[in-house]
Design a protein around this motif. Sequence first.
Motif, mmCIF file in Angstrom:
data_model
loop_
_atom_site.group_PDB
_atom_site.id
_atom_site.type_symbol
_atom_site.label_atom_id
_atom_site.label_comp_id
_atom_site.label_asym_id
_atom_site.label_seq_id
_atom_site.Cartn_x
_atom_site.Cartn_y
_atom_site.Cartn_z
ATOM 1 N N VAL A 12 0.872 -1.178 0.000
ATOM 2 C CA VAL A 12 0.000 0.000 0.000
ATOM 3 C C VAL A 12 0.905 1.223 0.000
ATOM 4 O O VAL A 12 1.748 1.371 0.887
ATOM 5 C CB VAL A 12 -0.922 0.007 1.246
ATOM 6 C CG1 VAL A 12 -1.730 1.290 1.321
ATOM 7 C CG2 VAL A 12 -1.831 -1.216 1.243
ATOM 8 N N LYS A 13 0.739 2.084 -0.993
ATOM 9 C CA LYS A 13 1.616 3.257 -1.117
ATOM 10 C C LYS A 13 0.824 4.498 -1.492
ATOM 11 O O LYS A 13 -0.246 4.419 -2.090
ATOM 12 C CB LYS A 13 2.691 3.032 -2.197
ATOM 13 C CG LYS A 13 3.653 1.919 -1.892
ATOM 14 C CD LYS A 13 4.548 2.228 -0.727
ATOM 15 C CE LYS A 13 5.457 1.058 -0.422
ATOM 16 N NZ LYS A 13 6.134 1.160 0.824
ATOM 17 N N VAL A 14 1.400 5.646 -1.156
ATOM 18 C CA VAL A 14 0.853 6.943 -1.541
ATOM 19 C C VAL A 14 1.909 7.646 -2.377
ATOM 20 O O VAL A 14 3.078 7.709 -1.978
ATOM 21 C CB VAL A 14 0.508 7.803 -0.297
ATOM 22 C CG1 VAL A 14 0.027 9.181 -0.719
ATOM 23 C CG2 VAL A 14 -0.537 7.096 0.567
ATOM 24 N N PHE A 15 1.511 8.133 -3.543
ATOM 25 C CA PHE A 15 2.403 8.888 -4.415
ATOM 26 C C PHE A 15 1.832 10.279 -4.605
ATOM 27 O O PHE A 15 0.615 10.459 -4.662
ATOM 28 C CB PHE A 15 2.561 8.212 -5.784
ATOM 29 C CG PHE A 15 3.211 6.858 -5.714
ATOM 30 C CD1 PHE A 15 4.492 6.704 -5.209
ATOM 31 C CD2 PHE A 15 2.543 5.730 -6.155
ATOM 32 C CE1 PHE A 15 5.097 5.454 -5.138
ATOM 33 C CE2 PHE A 15 3.136 4.479 -6.090
ATOM 34 C CZ PHE A 15 4.420 4.346 -5.585
ATOM 35 N N ALA A 16 2.709 11.252 -4.730
ATOM 36 C CA ALA A 16 2.263 12.629 -4.944
ATOM 37 C C ALA A 16 1.498 12.740 -6.253
ATOM 38 O O ALA A 16 0.411 13.309 -6.304
ATOM 39 C CB ALA A 16 3.448 13.583 -4.936
ATOM 40 N N ALA A 17 2.061 12.179 -7.317
ATOM 41 C CA ALA A 17 1.432 12.281 -8.639
ATOM 42 C C ALA A 17 2.111 11.309 -9.588
ATOM 43 O O ALA A 17 3.174 10.768 -9.290
ATOM 44 C CB ALA A 17 1.552 13.701 -9.172
ATOM 45 N N ALA A 18 1.477 11.122 -10.741
ATOM 46 C CA ALA A 18 2.079 10.347 -11.832
ATOM 47 C C ALA A 18 1.810 11.123 -13.112
ATOM 48 O O ALA A 18 0.693 11.581 -13.337
ATOM 49 C CB ALA A 18 1.466 8.953 -11.904
ATOM 50 N N SER A 19 2.838 11.273 -13.924
ATOM 51 C CA SER A 19 2.721 12.094 -15.128
ATOM 52 C C SER A 19 1.995 11.381 -16.266
ATOM 53 O O SER A 19 1.505 12.027 -17.185
ATOM 54 C CB SER A 19 4.106 12.543 -15.589
ATOM 55 O OG SER A 19 4.936 11.416 -15.778
ATOM 56 N N SER A 20 1.922 10.050 -16.188
ATOM 57 C CA SER A 20 1.259 9.281 -17.233
ATOM 58 C C SER A 20 0.865 7.919 -16.677
ATOM 59 O O SER A 20 1.322 7.526 -15.593
ATOM 60 C CB SER A 20 2.192 9.083 -18.429
ATOM 61 O OG SER A 20 3.273 8.240 -18.057
ATOM 62 N N LYS A 21 0.050 7.205 -17.424
ATOM 63 C CA LYS A 21 -0.351 5.862 -17.020
ATOM 64 C C LYS A 21 0.886 4.956 -16.941
ATOM 65 O O LYS A 21 1.028 4.190 -15.984
ATOM 66 C CB LYS A 21 -1.351 5.324 -18.048
ATOM 67 C CG LYS A 21 -2.284 4.297 -17.493
ATOM 68 C CD LYS A 21 -3.239 3.780 -18.548
ATOM 69 C CE LYS A 21 -4.380 4.741 -18.792
ATOM 70 N NZ LYS A 21 -5.448 4.111 -19.610
#
Length: 154
Positions: A12-21
């Motif tokens: 289980v993780k939290v990421f700030a953002a992802a620029s693409s799929k």
Amino acid sequence: MELSSILKPEAVKVFAAASSKKRLFQEIAEVAHTSHGFDPQSTVEALMERESLGPTGVGHGVALPHARMAGVEHVTGVFVMLEKPMDFGSVDRQPVDIAFTLFAPEEAGVEHLKALALVSRTLREQPLCTKLRANLDQTKLYAILTEAQSVQAA
């Protein structure tokens, strides 16, 4: 089948953002590598191949990417929250901030479908998704997910 049998706390993780799929799938592959020992490159390729058949964004900010892969012994998952939602090509055109990825053995049939149905049912609950979105602590997210499923089963 319970979510706790599919999902480990360390997956289980939290990421700030992802620029693409593809970038999101690379992040998920790293988590799958760390928590389940999967090869990151094969993981990204399997997810991209499945996604090419049609987007796995199911609506309301939720995506359920999934893939069958060699070397996977039983259905297992990775749960990711994005602080900044991203376009995922979802059926309702809403950006995605919750992604529950499932990995299954190549020959998995019913087990894979049951896991997809379980995750889909769980994340269809808007109060649960609201609670997930209000918590960016990985331990709390795991507890919310596994607690919710236990309550549904009771």
